[in-house]
Motif scaffolding. Structure first.
Motif, PDB file in Angstrom:
ATOM      1  N   UNK A 184      36.881  46.556  37.763  1.00 31.83           N
ATOM      2  CA  UNK A 184      36.659  47.935  37.330  1.00 31.83           C
ATOM      3  C   UNK A 184      36.862  48.000  35.819  1.00 31.83           C
ATOM      4  N   UNK A 185      35.791  47.851  35.075  1.00 32.29           N
ATOM      5  CA  UNK A 185      35.905  47.799  33.617  1.00 32.29           C
ATOM      6  C   UNK A 185      36.201  49.155  32.994  1.00 32.29           C
ATOM      7  N   UNK A 186      36.097  50.211  33.788  1.00 30.83           N
ATOM      8  CA  UNK A 186      36.439  51.532  33.256  1.00 30.83           C
ATOM      9  C   UNK A 186      37.950  51.743  33.225  1.00 30.83           C
ATOM     10  N   UNK A 187      38.716  50.811  33.793  1.00 30.47           N
ATOM     11  CA  UNK A 187      40.158  50.976  33.921  1.00 30.47           C
ATOM     12  C   UNK A 187      40.920  50.638  32.662  1.00 30.47           C
ATOM     13  N   UNK A 188      42.203  50.296  32.826  1.00 24.58           N
ATOM     14  CA  UNK A 188      43.092  50.045  31.693  1.00 24.58           C
ATOM     15  C   UNK A 188      42.626  48.820  30.918  1.00 24.58           C
ATOM     16  N   UNK A 189      42.154  48.980  29.676  1.00 20.60           N
ATOM     17  CA  UNK A 189      41.570  47.850  28.949  1.00 20.60           C
ATOM     18  C   UNK A 189      42.556  46.729  28.674  1.00 20.60           C
ATOM     19  N   UNK A 190      43.845  47.069  28.503  1.00 18.67           N
ATOM     20  CA  UNK A 190      44.816  46.023  28.191  1.00 18.67           C
ATOM     21  C   UNK A 190      45.114  45.134  29.385  1.00 18.67           C
ATOM     22  N   UNK A 191      44.687  45.561  30.596  1.00 19.97           N
ATOM     23  CA  UNK A 191      44.963  44.778  31.792  1.00 19.97           C
ATOM     24  C   UNK A 191      43.701  44.190  32.413  1.00 19.97           C
ATOM     25  N   UNK A 192      42.574  44.311  31.710  1.00 15.78           N
ATOM     26  CA  UNK A 192      41.324  43.802  32.266  1.00 15.78           C
ATOM     27  C   UNK A 192      41.359  42.283  32.400  1.00 15.78           C
ATOM     28  N   UNK A 193      40.588  41.753  33.356  1.00 12.57           N
ATOM     29  CA  UNK A 193      40.536  40.305  33.496  1.00 12.57           C
ATOM     30  C   UNK A 193      40.059  39.631  32.216  1.00 12.57           C
TER      31      UNK A 193
END
Length: 218
Positions: A184-193
């Motif tokens: 889910x790339x709309x989520x928290x950017x600092x926790x993205x894969x």
């Protein structure tokens, strides 16, 4: 209507369905700050995310103060829940999944008490056939324990089950469970894969998930 691409869709919660990471760190910090050094900040708390809230609090305060701090956190969580925002397009995504008759489940590291508060306030209590929280597992993502518990209760093959989450740990948990991963790339950017996480699907918006359900190519 196009054939269903998935037999089961499992969602992470924070950073995926709701924008909550900042306020979770703030509430946890406010709950413990009177009992820990000034060097402990909301950013410090964020780095400890993964296990349920009780286990996070245990990292910062003496054992005999954990219950007091946890209760303070839950009080803030419920009283200030209006700071938690459902990401744009999420309610429509959930409606579309439900309309297609695809079962949904929730797999989150947070406590059941916090999850139930959110589901009640957001009117999502009846959406998920199975809800696995940090209270139900010993190990947290990327360990697949939570996903395996969901799959044990579901009539869905691993090859047709997708886990959608915002963090590298979510992608890792899906891979370790032998199911499809969606970021889910709309989520928290600092926790993205990271690039090394290699999820099976990259979803820039909730609508991109709807497009897959509708048979459109991503």
């Amino acid at each position: 209507m196009a054939a269903k691409p998935f037999d089961l869709i499992v969602f992470d919660m924070d950073g995926t369905l709701v924008d909550s990471m900042g306020c979770l760190a703030d509430w946890l910090h406010r709950a413990v700050k009177a009992h820990c050094p000034p060097s402990v900040t909301p950013a410090t708390i964020t780095k400890a995310f993964g296990p349920k809230e009780e286990k996070i609090i245990e990292q910062f305060v003496p054992k005999d103060l954990v219950k007091e701090c946890l209760n303070a956190y839950y009080d803030l969580y419920e009283r200030e829940h209006d700071r938690v925002y459902v990401y744009p397009g999420i309610n429509e995504l959930l409606r579309q999944v439900q309309a297609r008759g695809i079962p949904m489940a929730l797999c989150t590291g947070k406590s059941r008490r916090a999850v139930e508060i959110s589901l009640d306030i957001l009117n999502w209590e009846s959406l998920f056939m199975t809800i696995i929280t940090g209270d139900d597992t010993v190990r947290f993502k990327p360990d697949p324990e939570g996903l395996n518990l969901i799959l044990g209760n579901a009539k869905a093959s691993r090859g047709r089950t997708i886990f959608i989450g915002d963090a590298a740990a979510d992608t890792g948990a899906a891979r370790n469970a032998g199911i499809i991963s969606g970021c889910a790339q709309w989520g928290a950017p600092e926790l993205m894969p990271t690039e090394n996480a290699h999820p099976d699907y990259l979803f820039s918006t909730p609508q991109a998930v709807v497009d897959i359900l509708s048979g459109a190519s991503l």
